[in-house]
Design a protein around this motif. Structure first.
Motif, PDB file in Angstrom:
ATOM      1  N   VAL A  12       0.878  -1.163   0.000  1.00 35.42           N
ATOM      2  CA  VAL A  12       0.000   0.000   0.000  1.00 35.42           C
ATOM      3  C   VAL A  12       0.908   1.203   0.000  1.00 35.42           C
ATOM      4  O   VAL A  12       1.595   1.452   0.971  1.00 35.42           O
ATOM      5  N   LEU A  13       0.952   1.933  -1.138  1.00 33.36           N
ATOM      6  CA  LEU A  13       2.020   2.893  -1.355  1.00 33.36           C
ATOM      7  C   LEU A  13       1.508   4.291  -1.657  1.00 33.36           C
ATOM      8  O   LEU A  13       0.384   4.474  -2.098  1.00 33.36           O
ATOM      9  N   CYS A  14       2.392   5.262  -1.447  1.00 33.39           N
ATOM     10  CA  CYS A  14       2.361   6.544  -2.125  1.00 33.39           C
ATOM     11  C   CYS A  14       1.222   7.467  -1.734  1.00 33.39           C
ATOM     12  O   CYS A  14       0.887   8.379  -2.494  1.00 33.39           O
ATOM     13  N   HIS A 149      12.591   3.186   4.368  1.00 35.24           N
ATOM     14  CA  HIS A 149      12.684   3.143   2.908  1.00 35.24           C
ATOM     15  C   HIS A 149      12.544   4.549   2.345  1.00 35.24           C
ATOM     16  O   HIS A 149      12.143   5.484   3.034  1.00 35.24           O
ATOM     17  N   TRP A 150      12.859   4.681   1.068  1.00 37.74           N
ATOM     18  CA  TRP A 150      12.826   5.967   0.376  1.00 37.74           C
ATOM     19  C   TRP A 150      11.598   6.060  -0.514  1.00 37.74           C
ATOM     20  O   TRP A 150      11.220   5.098  -1.178  1.00 37.74           O
ATOM     21  N   ARG A 151      10.982   7.234  -0.527  1.00 40.77           N
ATOM     22  CA  ARG A 151       9.888   7.539  -1.441  1.00 40.77           C
ATOM     23  C   ARG A 151      10.213   8.839  -2.167  1.00 40.77           C
ATOM     24  O   ARG A 151      10.908   9.711  -1.648  1.00 40.77           O
ATOM     25  N   LEU A 163       7.325   7.266  -6.486  1.00 40.51           N
ATOM     26  CA  LEU A 163       8.346   6.234  -6.582  1.00 40.51           C
ATOM     27  C   LEU A 163       8.721   5.753  -5.181  1.00 40.51           C
ATOM     28  O   LEU A 163       8.615   6.506  -4.212  1.00 40.51           O
ATOM     29  N   ALA A 164       9.166   4.517  -5.085  1.00 39.09           N
ATOM     30  CA  ALA A 164       9.615   3.985  -3.797  1.00 39.09           C
ATOM     31  C   ALA A 164      10.679   2.929  -4.024  1.00 39.09           C
ATOM     32  O   ALA A 164      10.692   2.244  -5.055  1.00 39.09           O
ATOM     33  N   VAL A 165      11.577   2.821  -3.051  1.00 37.88           N
ATOM     34  CA  VAL A 165      12.625   1.804  -3.078  1.00 37.88           C
ATOM     35  C   VAL A 165      12.666   1.131  -1.708  1.00 37.88           C
ATOM     36  O   VAL A 165      12.747   1.801  -0.675  1.00 37.88           O
ATOM     37  N   TYR A 166      12.614  -0.214  -1.710  1.00 32.73           N
ATOM     38  CA  TYR A 166      12.608  -0.995  -0.487  1.00 32.73           C
ATOM     39  C   TYR A 166      13.778  -1.964  -0.491  1.00 32.73           C
ATOM     40  O   TYR A 166      14.122  -2.528  -1.531  1.00 32.73           O
TER      41      TYR A 166
END
Length: 229
Positions: A12-14, A149-151, A163-166
């Motif tokens: 569930v993102l963003c 994490h980064w968004r 955008l996201a990086v996990y």
């Protein structure tokens, strides 16, 4: 972080504007294959071209695209090819959600801020039109991934991209920030190049003869039925 196939689950993102877009990611195995997977995904009728950073590829099974919304998941090309995760690049999951704002609403700063979502903010910044935050949120990361994490969020050809990086280790720290910036830069460049090519083709294309029949509504309807049914 473990192998990629075992970590695909609901993401569930963003933020509220893009949460529903990510939806449910497939829980089946990886796309094991003997060739390099795709490194690009075209969304929103070509308005957005997601370009994976070097060493990372698109998981085609997780890609979703509609007229005004799209979603792409990427991971190391090694894991998607069936090799041990981490063979080629640090294990990581990258996602891009793209949304065309409703009529009358532009891809403004408010929309971009909303796309970053919520969570305990650990760091924030700006980089060449990309808004960045580092958050800690255990509820919104793949199984086995560091909650940190980064968004990022930015505007591309009128669309809002989240955008996201996990990942674990350096991916949850400086490495993830660098990877997110690479994803943003590559995607912005690929999208601009496609837009330029489409514009050039449109200008160069000859006008159809006056007696050339246009596609009838019935024919157009049949085409859509073939594409989406």
């Amino acid at each position: 972080m473990g192998k990629i196939p075992g970590s695909r689950q609901k993401l569930v993102l963003c933020g509220a504007a893009l949460m529903a877009l990510a939806g449910c990611l497939p829980a089946d195995g990886g796309q094991t294959q003997d060739r390099m997977p795709n490194r690009q995904a075209v969304l929103l009728g070509g308005a957005v071209v997601v370009q994976a950073p070097e060493g990372y590829c698109v998981d085609d099974a997780s890609t979703r695209d509609h007229a005004k919304a799209g979603f792409v998941l990427m991971a190391g090309c090694d894991g998607l090819m069936g090799l041990p995760s981490g063979t080629m690049v640090p294990p990581a999951i990258l996602t891009v959600s793209a949304l065309l704002p409703q009529d009358g609403q532009g891809a403004d700063a408010t929309a971009i801020t909303r796309a970053l979502g919520e969570g305990e903010i650990l760091d924030r910044g700006q980089s060449d039109g990309l808004s960045l935050i580092r958050v800690s949120d255990a509820k919104r990361v793949p199984e086995g991934s560091d909650p940190r994490h980064w968004r990022g969020a930015m505007a591309v050809n009128g669309a809002v991209l989240a955008l996201a990086v996990y990942g674990n280790g350096d991916i949850a720290d400086a490495g993830g920030k660098s990877l997110l910036q690479s994803l943003a830069t590559a995607t912005r460049t690929a999208s601009a190049n496609r837009a330029a090519r489409v514009s050039t083709v449109a200008v160069a294309a000859p006008r159809p003869a006056a007696d050339t029949p246009a596609a009838s509504p019935k024919n157009r309807k049949n085409l859509f039925q073939r594409l989406f049914n």
